[in-house]
Design a protein around this motif. Structure first.
Motif, PDB file in Angstrom:
ATOM      1  N   LYS B 504      10.241   3.549  -6.545  1.00  7.12           N
ATOM      2  CA  LYS B 504      11.427   3.203  -5.744  1.00  7.12           C
ATOM      3  C   LYS B 504      11.487   3.957  -4.416  1.00  7.12           C
ATOM      4  CE  LYS B 504      13.144   0.999  -9.481  1.00  7.12           C
ATOM      5  NZ  LYS B 504      12.510  -0.311  -9.684  1.00  7.12           N
ATOM      6  N   ALA B 505      10.330   4.350  -3.912  1.00  9.58           N
ATOM      7  CA  ALA B 505      10.299   5.006  -2.596  1.00  9.58           C
ATOM      8  C   ALA B 505      10.013   3.910  -1.575  1.00  9.58           C
ATOM      9  CB  ALA B 505       9.238   6.091  -2.585  1.00  9.58           C
ATOM     10  N   ASP B 506      11.047   3.139  -1.276  1.00  7.31           N
ATOM     11  CA  ASP B 506      10.827   1.878  -0.563  1.00  7.31           C
ATOM     12  C   ASP B 506      10.318   2.051   0.853  1.00  7.31           C
ATOM     13  OD1 ASP B 506      11.515   0.568  -2.833  1.00  7.31           O
ATOM     14  OD2 ASP B 506      13.619   0.277  -2.252  1.00  7.31           O
ATOM     15  N   SER B 507      10.801   3.079   1.552  1.00  2.00           N
ATOM     16  CA  SER B 507      10.366   3.193   2.945  1.00  2.00           C
ATOM     17  C   SER B 507       8.891   3.577   3.001  1.00  2.00           C
ATOM     18  CB  SER B 507      11.248   4.170   3.725  1.00  2.00           C
ATOM     19  OG  SER B 507      11.072   5.467   3.246  1.00  2.00           O
ATOM     20  N   LEU B 508       8.485   4.472   2.098  1.00  2.00           N
ATOM     21  CA  LEU B 508       7.057   4.800   2.042  1.00  2.00           C
ATOM     22  C   LEU B 508       6.253   3.568   1.644  1.00  2.00           C
ATOM     23  CD1 LEU B 508       6.131   8.258   0.465  1.00  2.00           C
ATOM     24  CD2 LEU B 508       5.727   7.410   2.778  1.00  2.00           C
ATOM     25  N   ALA B 509       6.782   2.811   0.717  1.00  2.00           N
ATOM     26  CA  ALA B 509       6.081   1.602   0.277  1.00  2.00           C
ATOM     27  C   ALA B 509       5.836   0.670   1.462  1.00  2.00           C
ATOM     28  CB  ALA B 509       6.889   0.888  -0.807  1.00  2.00           C
ATOM     29  N   ARG B 510       6.823   0.557   2.336  1.00  2.00           N
ATOM     30  CA  ARG B 510       6.672  -0.327   3.500  1.00  2.00           C
ATOM     31  C   ARG B 510       5.579   0.188   4.439  1.00  2.00           C
ATOM     32  NH1 ARG B 510      12.189  -0.968   2.758  1.00  2.00           N
ATOM     33  NH2 ARG B 510      12.719   0.773   4.138  1.00  2.00           N
ATOM     34  N   VAL B 511       5.585   1.523   4.644  1.00  2.00           N
ATOM     35  CA  VAL B 511       4.560   2.112   5.512  1.00  2.00           C
ATOM     36  C   VAL B 511       3.170   1.760   5.007  1.00  2.00           C
ATOM     37  CG1 VAL B 511       3.504   4.293   6.242  1.00  2.00           C
ATOM     38  CG2 VAL B 511       6.012   4.022   6.310  1.00  2.00           C
ATOM     39  N   TYR B 512       2.980   1.942   3.708  1.00  2.00           N
ATOM     40  CA  TYR B 512       1.628   1.743   3.172  1.00  2.00           C
ATOM     41  C   TYR B 512       1.312   0.274   2.946  1.00  2.00           C
ATOM     42  CZ  TYR B 512       0.893   6.678   3.173  1.00  2.00           C
ATOM     43  OH  TYR B 512       0.720   7.953   3.603  1.00  2.00           O
ATOM     44  N   GLN B 513       2.320  -0.540   2.716  1.00  2.00           N
ATOM     45  CA  GLN B 513       2.075  -1.975   2.619  1.00  2.00           C
ATOM     46  C   GLN B 513       1.542  -2.473   3.960  1.00  2.00           C
ATOM     47  OE1 GLN B 513       2.353  -3.633  -0.445  1.00  2.00           O
ATOM     48  NE2 GLN B 513       1.071  -5.012   0.779  1.00  2.00           N
ATOM     49  N   SER B 514       2.091  -1.906   5.004  1.00  2.00           N
ATOM     50  CA  SER B 514       1.632  -2.278   6.339  1.00  2.00           C
ATOM     51  C   SER B 514       0.198  -1.798   6.568  1.00  2.00           C
ATOM     52  CB  SER B 514       2.602  -1.690   7.362  1.00  2.00           C
ATOM     53  OG  SER B 514       2.039  -1.749   8.643  1.00  2.00           O
TER      54      SER B 514
END
Lengths: 762, 762
Positions: B504-514
């Motif tokens: 549930k670390a969504d902002s980090l998830a977005r960084v790495y998804q990118s």
């Protein structure tokens, strides 16, 4: 604590003269003394001191180690300082250590120390002897680079402060390859990590005198690193996948045989380093750092170091001399006598043992550096008298060395978890016997010592010992220096006998009492000297009693060594033809005039270390001046010891005629200056002589106070007219340890002429 | 324990076929497999195995290390055995280890191993392949000297038994200088003590792939030593005072760079050795010895080792194949998959960390040897499925590596308290993500893993990572193998995104998804391949998509590597021009006929490791055959995986077409044989294919039983007609981990032709 009380008690005049003010650490730092001027605390694990050369110099195109000259890393007459390293022996005749060198510099990085002839081509710096050395402090101005360098120490942490004059930004070289006696291949491995911008950790591992030795460190800086480089100057043939990175700039870990680092601190003008060492591990070094020096602050560590010295010196409540020089010699000798051995364990009591395993010191403090062939004579008896707790801890350390020894032996020369096998005999037994016979209250279960001594004295592989056990002497054709070995084994065996007697182990006592007579087996009635014999029983031919080489002796000739029967002085006198012949023979030792050529080859001393044919600069003669006490002419002991004090000790850097040898030369001075000498350690008796000290008040560990006083003491009044202890006149120039421990007043009346009736005949 | 239950359950016929009987440890021991045949237990710290060469051989007069051929110390075709050493990697493509070699001999002492051409001139012996290798056991008859040598092991102790035929008395060489990849200077230091006549202790310290590595040992013998010699063959320039002794005969301690010993046991015909190792200390080795192997008794240790293997194999309650060879391949692959990583801590939980400090493993078992570029693909997912406790412990070991890393990075290639930086990417994040996403119940506090992954993925010094972060790709002019790096970073970043999402670390998830989309930045629409770019953004000219050298790839060419987008297979298919073009392109990979010259330079594989242009012997292609599952033609996955199984795995010693790579090649076999494959570790899904196994019953760690069954399975019936799980037909060739963990029956109906309607279109 003790010191504070002493201040209150002392006169206002004396209060201005603190013991520390009299200590001159530069004494012995030139030529043969082999002391170092750096910062340390009593028995300090850290000896943080300037190194003035790196010991390798070119001979016939090949680099050769100059083992001898730089034993302590420093020669006072040198004009350059290579850097500041953390470990140094005090006064040895062989060299090692010099671990973890730091050196400030400016401008482009100089990775090598360079030479004294061209210091600008290396990281070393010219200095103009703008130096201050005190117990716990050393400071110097490095002219070439305009940096004031100051050093102090806790027990396990070296503390540096560097102040840069204005100019180009400075940096530091951390040279892990630096060492004393640094031959090619001595550095085995180095490891360095920049943990964060104010902490470095690592270790360096060396071969050498200590064959398998590792020093772990943790270095804290007062200013954050702005940049750093780590470079391996002896890279492995195998490069591994580190080749993928720029490992030389801000790459936080390095390992290799030739590791150095350059440390940058931006524009900082003042940088402090706290360098903790451990023989155990990096964790140990970090624990030592966190416990002893958790934060920056040079001045506080400096004060604390001096407070430790004040505490150590509080044993001497008062000591007055005819001359200020004598006072300085006395306090400096006292200082040096507390530098011989070092505490060798982390703050949590963990230490590396001889078996290379980590041990927990259970109820004692572990020490290293036991130069026992030297120090059993007076240095350990000195500690046993004035620092019995420390001496007992050293003995326990020797006992643990024995339990860790795969050879089942007590230490010969114990050296940072190594046995370096230097010199001869097994004199740990003397230190043990001396402490047991003198009833050192801090010893635990001395029956263990007897077992260890007995085991040590029966290791047949050791230095002719098998033949000695079989034949009663070491044959020169089986083991060189055979006479020295035979004489010293016989003395050591007598020590074991004393130990056994004290412990009521009567049958063992008889065995060793018998072995203690073995000196007789190398006495040659024909020449009147101790003389090497061969396996077939014949004396060796081609015998020169003046020569020190190839004659069956070590660090001495037959003249000096033939007196080496401290355990049975009267028997030796008889063997040598009776008292009259003995006295004449002994007189001639001091009075002979010998050509310099005889001494050119003598080890470990300067020409100045010799009086006639008497060699004070080496240890085997240290008891000889006291031999007159066993004759009808004890006054000759008094005159001779005064003469030796005057001739052999001065305040100059070259003021020692021979190596201080981990405090043995200094302890001889101290005992003799106080009018006492442990002629045969293992005996409870001190031989008396005319004190140099006018008066001294000594705080004994048992709470008693011993006052040594002289009447009419002067440069000419060197003869004892009468001695009394607590009002009771002494009939012999002897006082036992047990008597001394009662405290009170030992009063010497001195006069200008021998008082032939001062004592009964022996 | 599990095994005993299984015996009761199984049929009488099956009970005769123990899993261990099917394991052929010689598979992979010839040519490129780089497995070893010696004795070990599951994840054993000891890999006690014969070494058939010492890796140094002469090239143009200079000795060169043959790094590659002797990675495991053994080549099955060799005719001599040098000796038996205690540590070996399983299947690596680089070499190290081979610690503490023992070798029996007769007659006069041969101190050197000699050469295979003239074995009689060295301590090595001819053997005629009279060898037996089983899990936990290796035995060989050494013809030249008439000795039966047998090896077994506990977790931390190697146990040897040597039986001498009648003849001249035997002795043993203990060669501490022996090692695999043993270049000059690799041995840093050795230390050896003969503690008593049945116990030796010491350590050896090496440089090399593990740059700073020390192996401590304790060796117990079943027969007392009658004599011994210790000799240093690389003596230091400094001899010290040991020169006073005969240190070579019965002198109980030695140290040096080149230490060897000869051990004599009188007339004894049978001698056992128990050799305990530790990465911590000699004390640790002694503790391991006393705990795991306190007394002699080879047979008992042999039984115990096999019992450990039975326990490990109890996961496979049953597994039946069309051919006995497949059964052996399967069990041998299972065996090899449990040898990749090793437990690296003493019995008391102490271990040496990456920081070279000693740590206590708190609530986990510490492991070493993480060849992560290989093993993240299938080897760790295999453990995560069948041995989740061990996989969780390995992950915790990686996490601790991170906390000890001065570079603040998870392991790249973790190696006995060293990071050897081998290969590329930061695939520990994949192992972590896979275990977290699959909800491995043994993981503790996975938020720590995310922090470690995030830190690792942002170390700009690392292999073009700074540029990757700035530009979205690694430029070839800044860092070689730039396309491989870009593709793998992108996949790893997707793994971090999965980890972050799960936590549930969504902002980090977005960084790495990118960041996970960065593979697009190196796709060249013009050629249709992934292609290296330069800092200026241009694609590199002179591009050959078939070549493996200098083209921006490592262990692969553009053809193979261009498929490396496991995280977004559908996007890759689109990028490559849509499904039809993609399938045609993929078909051609397997069908191309290429000249041998293209493969002459390919690293780490034999010619046999290649099918068309598909390189199975190296890892980047391991998911490729499963790519058809993402198209309308999943049956091609089924046919292709069957073909690869048949072509790439055989029972011969040379039966592996490439390095087993710490179990990755074996884990591919196991998954594929079971009809499953973790296409993108970090995803919960397995891709399905036609199982090789007829049926298998697998005991899951959660207590559930998974049965994989096939109907009509034959060499020709390789096409899935229908798959159902617990009676429910699957619409896609995918099954999630969470579904599998429920246990039950996974039923594959197979047929001779593709069943085009078996699954929905993806």
């Amino acid at each position: 604590m003790r010191y504070l009380i002493f201040i209150l008690w002392s006169s206002a005049a004396f209060a201005q003269q603190k013991p520390l003010d009299f200590v001159k650490p530069f004494i012995g730092t030139q030529d043969a003394g082999h002391t170092y001027p750096g910062a340390t605390v009593p028995f300090g694990s850290i000896q943080l001191s300037p190194d003035t050369d790196t010991i390798l110099f070119a001979v016939n195109g090949a680099y050769q180690p100059n083992v001898y000259r730089y034993c302590a890393g420093y020669q006072h007459a040198d004009s350059t300082i290579v850097g500041f390293s953390h470990t140094h022996f005090s006064g040895t005749g062989h060299s090692d250590l010099g671990d973890v060198l730091l050196m400030p510099n400016r401008g482009s990085i100089q990775w090598n120390p360079g030479t004294a002839a061209a210091p600008e081509k290396g990281y070393r710096s010219v200095y103009h002897h703008d130096e201050v050395a005190q117990p716990g402090y050393y400071g110097v101005y490095l002219n070439e680079i305009g940096v004031k360098a100051e050093l102090t120490a806790t027990q396990r942490v070296g503390v540096h402060r560097y102040r840069f004059d204005d100019g180009a930004p400075g940096h530091f070289i951390l040279d892990l390859t630096h060492g004393i006696y640094n031959y090619d291949g001595k550095n085995v491995w180095c490891f360095l990590r920049v943990e964060n911008d104010t902490l470095l950790t690592g270790y360096k591992q060396t071969n050498g005198w200590g064959r398998t030795r590792t020093v772990y460190f943790a270095i804290a800086t007062s200013v954050p690193l702005s940049a750093y480089q780590i470079k391996d100057f002896k890279p492995s043939m195998y490069k591994g996948f580190w080749r993928k990175f720029d490992t030389e700039h801000q790459f936080a870990e390095g390992a290799g045989e030739g590791l150095k680092a350059a440390l940058f601190f931006g524009e900082a003008k003042e940088v402090e380093f706290r360098v903790a060492l451990s023989g155990v591990s990096i964790e140990g070094a970090l624990l030592n750092l966190q416990t002893e020096a958790p934060k920056s602050g040079f001045s506080a560590y400096y004060s604390a170091a001096q407070e430790q010295w004040n505490e150590a010196f509080s044993v001497v409540q008062d000591a007055n001399f005819l001359h200020l020089d004598d006072q300085s010699n006395f306090y400096t000798a006292w200082y040096h006598s507390l530098l011989g051995s070092s505490i060798y364990m982390d703050v949590d009591g963990r230490y590396r043992g001889l078996d290379q395993r980590i041990h927990q010191a259970d109820g004692f403090t572990n020490y290293t550096t036991f130069s026992l062939w030297d120090t059993y004579r007076a240095a350990h008896p000195f500690l046993n008298l004035f620092y019995p707790k420390q001496d007992a801890d050293m003995i326990e350390s020797m006992q643990q060395h024995y339990t860790q020894s795969v050879h089942h032996m007590l230490p010969i020369w114990s050296h940072y978890a190594n046995e370096n096998w230097c010199m001869i005999g097994y004199h740990a037994v003397s230190v043990m016997a001396d402490a047991v016979v003198k009833e050192n209250p801090y010893l635990k279960d001395p029956s263990r010592f007897l077992k260890a001594a007995h085991s040590t004295a029966n290791q047949r592989f050791y230095e002719g010992l098998g033949a000695y056990i079989d034949l009663g002497f070491v044959p020169e054709d089986q083991s060189g220096s055979s006479v020295s070995k035979t004489l010293e084994y016989a003395y050591d065996d007598w020590c074991i006998a004393q130990l056994a007697s004290k412990l009521k182990a009567d049958s063992l006592a008889r065995v060793y009492q018998s072995r203690a007579e073995n000196y007789r087996n190398v006495f040659d009635l024909q020449t009147g000297f101790m003389r090497p014999r061969l396996t077939n029983g014949n004396f060796k031919t081609q015998f020169d009693p003046l020569s020190t080489h190839g004659q069956g002796f070590i660090e001495g000739n037959a003249w000096n060594y033939s007196f080496y029967v401290p355990q049975q002085p009267l028997s030796l006198i008889a063997l040598m033809g009776g008292e009259q012949r003995f006295i004449a023979h002994l007189d001639s030792l001091f009075e002979m005039e010998l050509p310099d050529a005889y001494f050119a080859q003598t080890e470990d001393i300067m020409r100045e270390g010799i009086i006639g044919n008497y060699v004070h600069g080496n240890e085997p003669s240290h008891h000889i001046a006291y031999f007159y006490n066993f004759t009808a002419q004890p006054w000759k002991t008094q005159a001779t010891t005064r003469m030796i004090l005057a001739k052999q000790y001065s305040l100059k850097a070259a003021g020692m005629g021979g190596n201080d040898d981990c405090g043995q030369m200094s302890a001889w001075y101290l005992f003799t200056a106080l009018g006492l000498y442990p002629f045969a350690p293992g005996s409870p008796d001190y031989q008396l002589t005319a004190p140099l000290v006018k008066d001294a008040t000594l705080q004994l560990d048992n709470g008693q106070t011993l006052r040594i006083k002289t009447l009419h003491n002067s440069d000419k009044n060197v003869y004892i007219q009468k001695v009394s202890f607590n009002g009771q006149q002494l009939q012999k120039p002897v006082l036992s340890h047990q008597e001394l421990l009662k405290g009170g007043e030992l009063l010497f009346e001195l006069g200008p002429k021998p008082a032939k009736k001062a004592f009964q005949k022996p």
